[in-house]
Design a protein around this motif. Structure first.
Motif, mmCIF file in Angstrom:
data_model
loop_
_atom_site.group_PDB
_atom_site.id
_atom_site.type_symbol
_atom_site.label_atom_id
_atom_site.label_comp_id
_atom_site.label_asym_id
_atom_site.label_seq_id
_atom_site.Cartn_x
_atom_site.Cartn_y
_atom_site.Cartn_z
ATOM 1 N N PRO A 19 -15.242 -38.853 47.184
ATOM 2 C CA PRO A 19 -13.779 -38.734 47.296
ATOM 3 C C PRO A 19 -13.055 -40.035 46.931
ATOM 4 N N PHE A 20 -13.223 -40.459 45.681
ATOM 5 C CA PHE A 20 -12.534 -41.656 45.199
ATOM 6 C C PHE A 20 -11.021 -41.436 45.206
ATOM 7 N N ASP A 21 -10.288 -42.519 44.997
ATOM 8 C CA ASP A 21 -8.842 -42.404 44.797
ATOM 9 C C ASP A 21 -8.512 -42.153 43.327
ATOM 10 N N HIS A 22 -9.494 -42.381 42.450
ATOM 11 C CA HIS A 22 -9.375 -42.078 41.024
ATOM 12 C C HIS A 22 -10.771 -42.229 40.433
ATOM 13 N N LEU A 23 -11.066 -41.460 39.396
ATOM 14 C CA LEU A 23 -12.379 -41.525 38.750
ATOM 15 C C LEU A 23 -12.195 -41.604 37.240
ATOM 16 N N VAL A 24 -12.877 -42.578 36.623
ATOM 17 C CA VAL A 24 -12.864 -42.740 35.168
ATOM 18 C C VAL A 24 -14.232 -42.337 34.630
ATOM 19 N N PHE A 25 -14.250 -41.429 33.656
ATOM 20 C CA PHE A 25 -15.513 -41.034 33.029
ATOM 21 C C PHE A 25 -15.394 -41.178 31.527
#
Length: 476
Positions: A188-194
Motif C-alpha cells: 500500500p504505497f502512496d505512489h508506485l512507479v513501474f
C-alpha cells in the motif's frame, strides 16, 4: 514467496511511513541533501556500476553505460536541485468575485505523498531506478526500489551502495525474483512507479488497485519512424541505426519500425546499413555493441525473425565484417532488417526490444498516419523531413507519448520535458516540473474571511429573495 520476505517488505514500508510522518514538516534542505547523496553515490561508484551492468549483459560498453545510466542521471539530479525551491513554492490561486475583496485567499501547496515504490527494469537498471528517485526525493518522499532480477549483479551492488548512503527509513533497495516483485506491487504505497512491458504494466496496475495506489506506468509499444519525402537519407539512416543499435535495441523508445515512401525504400534501407557500417565495423567482439541480456530474450528475437521469414519477409542481416555468429556464446545479434512485412507477423504485433527493424512503405503519408492511428498509441514517434506542413500533419493527426523530430529517442534526454506514455504505452510522467508534481499531492488551501460569506451571499437558510438573486447572478 516465503512469508518472511512479505513481512520484511511490510516492515520496511511501515518504518519508512512512520519516519516520514514524524519528520513533517521537513525542510527543503533535507530533500536537497538526499538528492545530493544520490548524485554522489553515482559519481563515486559509476565505474563499478558500469562493470556490473556489463557483466549482467554479457557485454555492454562501459562508456555507453556511463552516458546513459550514470552521467545523465547525475545531470538530472543537478536539474532537480536547480528547480527544487521554485517547484516547492505554494501557488496563489484566484477566488470568485467579490471574495478576494472581502479577504478570502486560495493557494495550492505541493506536498510530499509519503513512501513511493519504484519497480525498475533491466535495460537501463541504474538510470531507471535513480532517475525517478531524484524527483521522488525532490518532492520530499521516502523510497523503496525493486530492481530487476535479470541484472542481478547491478541490483545487488545498488542495494549495497544505497545502504551505505541512506538509512532504511529514507531509501532501501529490495532484491529478489518475480515473486518479490509481485509482493512489492501489492504494497500500500502512496505512489508506485513501474517501468517495463505493457503486459506486466497491466498486472502491476491490477495489484496496485487493490490498495487504490496511484501509479506511473512507463511502458513501451511500437514506436514508428516516419520518413518524409524530403528527408536527408544519410542522416536519417545513421540516426535510426544508432537508436536501434544502442544497447542492442533494448530500449523502450527504440524505433520499432520504419515507414518510408515506396520509391525511397531501397535508399532508406541502404542508408541504415551504411550507418551500421560506419558506427560498428565489427560486432561480435566489439565492446561498443551490447549483448542481448539473456538466452530467453535472445531466443525470442531469433523467433521473431524466423516467423517473419516463414511468412514471406525478406531478411537482411547487416553484418559489416561478415562475422560468424553461429558458434558464438556472446548473444550478439546483428541488426536485422525485415522488408515486405505483414500484420500477421509477430514482429509487427509485439514490441521488438532488440536489433530487428521492420520496414513498411506508403504511397501517401495519410496511409502511414492511418496505420499508426489504427494501432496502440506508442511511447515515442519520430519524423524525419524538412516539410513543416507534412511534419505538422503527422504530429497533429497522431497521438504518442512523446516525439523527436529529425532524430530518434532524444526527447527522453531533455530534462525539462515530461517523459511518459499514453494509453497502452503508459500513464503519468516524470522529468520536468510534471515529474515533481507526479510525486506530490496538490493540496488546496482556502482561507475564509471574517465576514459571514454564506449569509451575505444568500446561501444560508432560511432561503429567500437574496438566495434567488444569488442564483440569477451565478447563472448569467
Amino acid at each position: 514467496m516465503a512469508l518472511d520476505r512479505k513481512a520484511e517488505l511490510d516492515s520496511l514500508l511501515a518504518k519508512q511511513r512512520s519516519a516520514f510522518t514524524a519528520a513533517r514538516p521537513e525542510p527543503v534542505e533535507a530533500r536537497r541533501d538526499r538528492v545530493e547523496r544520490a548524485m554522489a553515490l553515482l559519481r563515486d561508484n559509476g565505474e563499478a556500476l558500469c562493470r556490473a551492468m556489463s557483466a549482467d549483459f554479457g557485454s555492454r560498453s562501459i562508456q555507453q553505460s556511463m552516458i546513459t545510466d550514470i552521467a545523465s542521471t547525475v545531470g538530472f539530479g543537478h536539474y532537480c536541485l536547480k528547480n527544487l525551491a521554485s517547484w516547492s513554492k505554494p501557488e496563489r490561486r484566484k477566488v470568485q468575485f467579490p471574495l478576494g475583496l472581502l479577504g478570502a485567499k486560495a493557494e495550492l501547496r505541493y506536498e510530499p505523498k509519503g513512501v513511493i515504490g519504484i519497480l525498475s527494469p533491466w535495460n537501463f537498471p541504474v538510470n531507471l531506478s535513480f532517475g525517478p528517485l531524484m524527483q521522488v526525493f525532490a518532492a520530499g518522499n521516502r523510497a523503496m526500489i525493486k530492481p530487476s532480477e535479470f541484472t542481478e549483479r547491478t541490483s545487488e551492488l545498488m542495494a549495497e551502495l544505497v545502504a551505505k548512503r541512506f538509512t532504511q527509513e529514507e531509501c532501501a533497495v529490495v532484491t529478489g525474483g518475480p515473486e518479490v516483485a509481485h509482493a512489492f506491487s501489492e504494497l500500500p504505497f502512496d505512489h508506485l512507479v513501474f517501468t517495463g512491458s505493457t503486459a506486466t504494466g497491466r498486472k502491476v496496475m491490477e495489484a496496485a488497485a487493490k490498495n487504490l495506489v496511484p501509479v506511473t506506468l512507463e511502458l513501451g509499444g511500437k514506436s514508428p519512424v516516419f520518413l518524409g519525402k524530403d528527408a536527408d537519407l544519410k542522416k536519417a539512416g545513421e540516426r535510426i541505426a544508432m537508436g536501434k543499435m544502442m544497447n542492442a535495441g533494448q530500449i523502450c523508445l527504440a524505433p520499432d519500425y520504419l515507414y518510408v515512401p515506396e520509391e525511397m525504400e531501397e535508399g532508406a534501407v541502404a542508408a541504415v546499413q551504411l550507418g551500421v557500417h560506419e558506427m560498428y565495423p565489427t560486432l561480435r567482439d566489439n565492446d561498443d555493441y551490447a549483448s542481448i541480456v539473456s538466452d530467453r530474450h535472445f531466443d525470442r528475437l531469433k523467433g521473431l525473425v524466423e516467423d517473419a521469414r516463414e511468412k514471406g519477409a525478406e531478411v537482411i542481416e547487416v553484418n559489416p565484417a561478415d562475422e560468424d555468429f553461429s558458434n558464438a556464446n556472446s548473444r550478439k545479434m546483428p541488426l536485422t532488417i525485415l522488408r515486405n512485412v505483414t500484420d500477421d507477423m509477430k514482429a509487427m504485433q509485439e514490441e521488438i526490444f532488440g536489433p530487428v527493424l521492420p520496414v513498411k512503405t506508403y504511397k501517401a503519408i495519410d496511409e502511414a498516419i492511418e496505420y499508426v492511428n489504427a494501432n496502440d498509441r506508442p511511447l515515442g514517434l519520430y519524423y524525419f523531413g524538412e516539410d513543416s506542413g507534412e511534419r505538422e500533419k503527422v504530429l497533429t493527426r497522431t497521438i504518442s507519448g512523446g516525439v523527436t523530430v529529425n532524430d530518434v529517442v532524444f526527447h527522453v534526454s531533455m530534462e525539462d520535458l515530461p517523459f511518459g506514455g499514453v494509453g497502452p504505452s503508459g500513464m503519468g510522467s516524470y522529468h520536468g516540473i510534471e515529474g515533481f508534481r507526479e510525486f506530490s499531492h496538490a493540496r488546496s488551501v482556502y482561507t475564509q474571511p471574517k465576514i459571514d460569506v454564506a449569509k451575505l451571499g444568500g446561501f444560508k437558510p432560511p432561503y429567500g429573495k437574496g438566495t434567488d438573486k444569488a442564483i440569477r447572478t451565478m447563472m448569467k
